[in-house]
Design a protein around this motif. Sequence first.
Motif, short mmCIF file in Angstrom:
data_model
loop_
_atom_site.label_atom_id
_atom_site.label_comp_id
_atom_site.label_asym_id
_atom_site.label_seq_id
_atom_site.Cartn_x
_atom_site.Cartn_y
_atom_site.Cartn_z
N ALA A 200 145.73 40.01 63.48
CA ALA A 200 147.19 39.97 63.47
C ALA A 200 147.74 38.98 64.48
O ALA A 200 148.77 38.32 64.24
N ARG A 285 152.34 47.05 48.39
CA ARG A 285 153.76 47.35 48.63
C ARG A 285 154.27 48.34 47.60
O ARG A 285 154.98 49.30 47.93
N PHE A 290 151.91 49.21 52.22
CA PHE A 290 152.08 47.94 52.91
C PHE A 290 153.57 47.74 53.11
O PHE A 290 154.35 47.91 52.17
N THR A 291 153.96 47.38 54.31
CA THR A 291 155.40 47.36 54.61
C THR A 291 156.08 46.14 53.98
O THR A 291 155.47 45.09 53.77
N ASP A 294 155.92 43.12 56.42
CA ASP A 294 154.65 42.39 56.40
C ASP A 294 154.52 41.56 55.13
O ASP A 294 154.02 40.42 55.15
N THR A 340 146.16 46.38 54.15
CA THR A 340 146.88 47.61 54.49
C THR A 340 147.93 47.36 55.56
O THR A 340 148.89 48.10 55.69
N ARG A 341 147.72 46.32 56.33
CA ARG A 341 148.70 45.80 57.29
C ARG A 341 148.22 44.40 57.66
O ARG A 341 147.06 44.05 57.40
#
Length: 368
Positions: A200, A285, A290-291, A294, A340-341
């Motif tokens: 990240a 998503r 998943f946000t 993101d 997942t992120r």
Amino acid sequence: MQADSQTLIHRIDVGLAERSYPIHIGRQLNSELPLLLSNLPQQVCIITNATIAAHYLAPLQAALPSDRTVLVHAIADGEHAKSLTSYAEIMDTLIAAGFNRDCALLALGGGVVGDLAGFVAATYQRGVDFYQFPTTLLAQVDSSVGGKTAVNHPGGKNLIGAFYQPKAVFIYTDCLNTLSSRDFACGLAEVVKYGVIYDAEFFSWLEQNQAQLLARDPETLAYAIKRSCEIKAEIVAADEREQGLRALLNLGHTFGHAIEAEYYHSWRHGEAVAVGTVIAAHYMRLQEQFTESDYQRIVRLLKNLGLPTQAPALDELKWQQRMQRDKKVKSGRMRFILPTRIGHAEMRTITDWSAIWQAISAVTEHTD
């Protein structure tokens, strides 16, 4: 990892026990190369294509020990050259020249040259040494590292090949100055992938250094390449033959290969991977795993780097047929790499095609 700030030289080691090898990252074919290549065997064959040879063949030849027998075999330019026909032609060249089992092949070019030369090396006289000199960003951060070698078959990409590690990889950022903007962007798609699946902080660094990357600033490029290679080296060392962790490197590829197969005249690998990454993120998503923020970060970064984020129109049945040929399919069940992120992804088996199709449809460009 070792670094020399004056020449932008970095060294990364891929740890595979007796098959370990170094990745050297620098700015240009420089005075250190003859020393690094001093132990080459007597017989050397450089595999390249005419486009690459015009820029980089002479500097590479000048760096080779003067007493070696050096052949040059040029293949056609383009993905179609990654074929059994090209493979056979190189074999014919080596056999006709009487090359022995202790010869070495040097792959000077992009992913097509590297994959093909590696497969020849894996199979000529049951295996000879080879060295990678990747000249495209996509090859530098992805295909030249890890030992995947292959040729294509009409039934699909990379269906005939072997895991076979090079003796060393030599990466020079100045080679990227001759790339078109489109080809350069294709390499950036793979760089972004490493941030999405593994790091990240690296993804954030890419967001913060977009302008320098697009300007091809040597120091910025050297870091992006170094970090990408470090991540791939860590993954390959842990899972050389893609039994688990290494599969994460295929983020976006299951969707992307379907696009490539149907639009091979107009879509490049990196472009297809970029869209595949968006589809994978959009699927998660829709699953509320998943946000939104993101997802938007991924889409925005890819767009800013000059990459497509919408899939071309393609019939649903063709999507299914192409994706069923993916190498991650097991017992007829499709498996996907899904984020997942940002900084983490995993492989999942999905049996609900309607959910996959919903994600594909949402990311497909509509012209009506």
